[in-house]
Write an enzyme that holds these catalytic residues in place. Sequence first.
Site: not given
Ligand code: 13P
Length: 250
Positions: A9, A11, A95, A97, A164, A170, A210
């Site tokens: 992803n 983003k 997601h 976010e 997740e 992150g 992560s």
């Molecule tokens: P990270 O791997 O940066 O923690 O993000 C995970 C994520 O949100 C994947 O959709």
Amino acid sequence: MEKLLIAANWKMNKTIGEAAEYIKDFIPRLAGWDRVEVVICPPFTCLAHLSEALQDTGIHLGAQNVFWESKGAFTGEISPAMLLEMGCRYVIIGHSERRQIMGESDQDINRKLKSASSSGLVPIFCVGETLQERETGQARDVVLRQLQQGLAGLALQDLVIAYEPVWAIGTGLNASPTDAQEMCGYIRESLGMIRDQSWAAAIPILYGGSVTAVNIAGFVEQQDINGALVGGASLDPEQFARIVRLNTDA
Ligand code: 13P
């Protein structure tokens, strides 16, 4: 499950030029490796380029969002048919976010899941609890609610779930493989209650939060973890290739 599934992803990262550089570097690193199905979910603006660049590589393309209507006056939105036309097989839905920053509700997510899956896209449906929800003992209830409301009224179709935990995204604070397994096992059990056991047994459940080349192997050896959804560490082709190769020297 036949194969692990590992999805990137990206983003809101990478221009078309950066994506092109990435793919040139990434593809040769996977030579001879077929134990994992790889999906790349770039920003919408890179889909057309990647659709061409990934042809004949066996790597699938995914989008990071979709709207539930098929066309009309919905400024800024993209329909499932538009994603299919770009060569997408997968789409990330729900997601954290988008839930937290864009205010998407379980009902919005349910509409998106219905629309995407009835169009033939395979949703990567994200669920997960916040730190506060975990600390107050609500992790299972929150994830069950997200699953029940997200999947309400949905026909039996191809689906991928990504667990997740929001506190692991992150932050560098990944869940431990045993904690992730505990929740992914619970997710599979819940899918069995929502539908039926044989359907639940065939649904790939990914862990996200992560994930790195160093910790990937610990996750995918868990019984109910069938792959990973990777954010930050998927932005570097060398790192992501090491993750896809499960950090082995094979
Ligand atoms: P990270 O791997 O940066 O923690 O993000 C995970 C994520 O949100 C994947 O959709």
